[in-house]
Enzyme design. Structure first.
Site, PDB file in Angstrom:
ATOM      1  N   LYS A 195      30.092  45.171  40.040  1.00 47.77           N
ATOM      2  CA  LYS A 195      30.135  43.801  40.237  1.00 47.77           C
ATOM      3  C   LYS A 195      28.778  43.317  40.534  1.00 47.77           C
ATOM      4  O   LYS A 195      28.541  41.941  40.117  1.00 47.77           O
ATOM      5  CB  LYS A 195      31.354  43.335  40.971  1.00 47.77           C
ATOM      6  CG  LYS A 195      32.650  43.640  40.391  1.00 47.77           C
ATOM      7  CD  LYS A 195      33.839  42.829  40.998  1.00 47.77           C
ATOM      8  CE  LYS A 195      35.003  42.702  40.266  1.00 47.77           C
ATOM      9  NZ  LYS A 195      35.505  44.130  40.342  1.00 47.77           N
ATOM     10  N   GLU A 221      35.337  32.454  42.433  1.00 41.98           N
ATOM     11  CA  GLU A 221      36.909  32.731  42.852  1.00 41.98           C
ATOM     12  C   GLU A 221      37.155  33.917  42.904  1.00 41.98           C
ATOM     13  O   GLU A 221      36.317  34.969  42.534  1.00 41.98           O
ATOM     14  CB  GLU A 221      37.727  32.130  41.675  1.00 41.98           C
ATOM     15  CG  GLU A 221      37.781  33.123  40.436  1.00 41.98           C
ATOM     16  CD  GLU A 221      36.807  33.427  39.603  1.00 41.98           C
ATOM     17  OE1 GLU A 221      35.821  32.766  39.756  1.00 41.98           O
ATOM     18  OE2 GLU A 221      36.624  34.664  39.169  1.00 41.98           O
ATOM     19  N   SER A 272      33.359  53.084  37.303  1.00 39.41           N
ATOM     20  CA  SER A 272      32.889  51.444  37.769  1.00 39.41           C
ATOM     21  C   SER A 272      32.917  51.151  39.361  1.00 39.41           C
ATOM     22  O   SER A 272      32.332  50.339  39.570  1.00 39.41           O
ATOM     23  CB  SER A 272      33.975  50.573  37.152  1.00 39.41           C
ATOM     24  OG  SER A 272      35.352  50.965  37.448  1.00 39.41           O
TER      25      SER A 272
HETATM   26  C1  LIG Z   1      36.640  44.289  39.483  1.00 37.27           C
HETATM   27  C2  LIG Z   1      36.540  45.777  39.128  1.00 37.27           C
HETATM   28  C3  LIG Z   1      36.873  46.348  37.638  1.00 37.27           C
HETATM   29  C4  LIG Z   1      37.619  45.454  36.876  1.00 37.27           C
HETATM   30  O1  LIG Z   1      36.753  44.112  36.396  1.00 37.27           O
HETATM   31  P1  LIG Z   1      36.058  44.166  34.895  1.00 37.27           P
HETATM   32  O2  LIG Z   1      35.447  43.148  34.872  1.00 37.27           O
HETATM   33  O3  LIG Z   1      36.922  44.691  33.843  1.00 37.27           O
HETATM   34  O4  LIG Z   1      34.931  45.338  35.036  1.00 37.27           O
HETATM   35  C5  LIG Z   1      37.046  47.619  37.346  1.00 37.27           C
HETATM   36  N1  LIG Z   1      36.570  48.500  38.437  1.00 37.27           N
HETATM   37  C6  LIG Z   1      36.189  48.068  39.529  1.00 37.27           C
HETATM   38  C7  LIG Z   1      35.695  49.207  40.474  1.00 37.27           C
HETATM   39  C8  LIG Z   1      36.079  46.814  40.058  1.00 37.27           C
HETATM   40  O5  LIG Z   1      35.841  46.488  41.225  1.00 37.27           O
END
Ligand SMILES: *Cc1c(COP(=O)(O)O)cnc(C)c1O
Length: 393
Positions: free
Chosen positions: A89, A111, A377
């Site tokens: 993020k 938000e 992610s």
């Molecule tokens: C917020 C988050 C997501 C989902 O958000 P996307 O905008 O779909 O990437 C996925 N994995 C993690 C670790 C997150 O913090």
């Protein structure tokens, strides 16, 4: 056909900017300037310097030997979990804070649902010494105490949204109201590839550093830039958009999007937008979203807070509708099991969002010589209590 946004912010039939007139000047200022600013050498230099020295990029592309052995295919993990703050993020919030500075803004609003985007925003505001207000549903504030504490410690003000279901969509409404009232000095940092044009395209471009790196890293390791598949979990879709970005128009690269089925697609407790969604408008964008027959947005459910979103970004709606992307939904139980498996096979505890992506092997078979890149992610530290409760650890 291209899978990128056109100049009006459309991906096929999805996207655009469906906003109240009072928000038009804000979005228009951004729309008219974002591509020019992102192309400025001084912007690029500062963005890449911060990604390197502050975020810790490039993140490794790691060959997961034991996972590959188990599933008889070549699996690489793109380690976004190693970014500062523990997930992808921050790539976007770094980009947007620099954008805000170039536009002469001295106040940031955002938000947040689970608090992850709020923390990534509060982090970059602290870094730049800029005032930060994060809107969060009252219920979420109670559920996500550690992230609320992080935001406060970083100097942000967390404002409770007390209307409606007191969750993410109400926080979003409050943030939009704030932006309408403060059009000159304030920039609104949206956390995923959602919202009115130009947000989905701008956020995808900031996150595209992920696939930019995968290309040269894979070239070093495999002698080719293109994998056979790129796999990512989709909440709003920003980590996926970043991982797919440079492969969207490469038809030989398979795109796999993994959504949260929650307790099961037909249980009424799910967040599998591609399976359940209908065309509608959410947060100023025409896309697929979960809604009742009369168009009320359905409250989504997933064990992972980051996938608990009733829509998907317009890029993903288009990838689904056009058949360019293959969409798979994974239940809570399947995701938790996969998260435990990756922890024990690779020594990496993934965020529960990411664990969904690792659960696709029952639904998708790969060839032994396939190169499959998973976008990891985020890291699982934030989810430890959920793992503890689930596995009675
Ligand atoms: C917020 C988050 C997501 C989902 O958000 P996307 O905008 O779909 O990437 C996925 N994995 C993690 C670790 C997150 O913090």
């Amino acid at each position: 056909m291209s899978y990128h946004a056109n100049e009006k912010g459309y991906y096929g039939e999805f996207g655009g900017a469906f906003i109240p007139e009072m928000l038009y000047p804000n979005c228009e200022e951004l729309r008219q300037n974002y591509l020019r600013i992102m192309a400025e050498p001084s912007f690029k230099e500062e963005f890449h310097q911060l990604l390197k020295d502050y975020v810790g990029r490039p993140t490794p592309l790691y060959f997961a030997e034991r996972l590959s052995e188990k599933y008889q295919t070549k699996i690489y993990l793109k380690r976004e979990d190693l970014c500062h703050t523990g997930a992808h993020k921050v790539n976007n919030t770094i980009g947007q804070i620099l954008m805000a500075k170039k536009l002469g803004k001295n106040r940031i609003i955002a938000e947040t649902g689970a608090g992850q985007h709020g923390v990534a925003t509060a982090t970059v505001c602290a870094l730049m010494g800029i005032e930060c207000v994060v809107y969060m549903g009252e219920i979420d504030i109670a559920r996500q105490a550690p992230n609320v504490a992080r935001m406060k410690m970083l100097g942000a003000e967390v404002r409770a949204a007390k209307s409606g279901s007191r969750t993410l969509k109400d926080a979003t409404n409050e943030a939009i109201r704030d932006w309408i009232n403060n059009p000159v000095d304030t920039h609104y940092i949206i956390g995923s590839v959602v919202g009115p044009h130009p947000y989905p395209d701008m956020v995808a471009r900031f996150q595209s550093v992920i696939s930019e790196e995968i290309k040269w890293q894979l070239k070093e390791k495999e002698g080719r830039e293109n994998p056979d598949y790129v796999v990512a979990c989709v909440g709003g879709g920003s980590n996926a958009a970043g991982a797919y970005f440079h492969y969207l128009d490469e038809p030989k690269v398979g795109i796999i999007a993994v959504e949260a089925a929650g307790k099961g697609i037909d249980t009424g407790e799910s967040a599998a937008t591609s399976a359940l969604g209908k065309v509608g408008i959410i947060h100023g964008s025409k896309t697929l979203l979960m809604q009742t027959p009369d168009g009320q947005i359905t409250e989504p459910y997933s064990i992972s807070a980051g996938l608990d979103y009733p829509g998907v970004g317009p890029m993903h709606a288009h990838l689904f509708r056009s058949g360019r992307g293959e969409f798979i939904s994974i239940t809570d139980d399947e995701a938790m099991t996969a998260g435990l498996e990756v922890s024990q096979l690779e020594g990496i505890i993934p965020a529960i969002e990411t664990s969904h992506a690792f659960a696709i092997f029952d639904y998708k078979k790969f060839k032994k010589e396939d190169v499959v890149v998973f976008n990891l992610s985020g890291r699982g530290d934030k989810d430890l209590q959920t793992y503890i409760d689930y596995f009675k650890l």
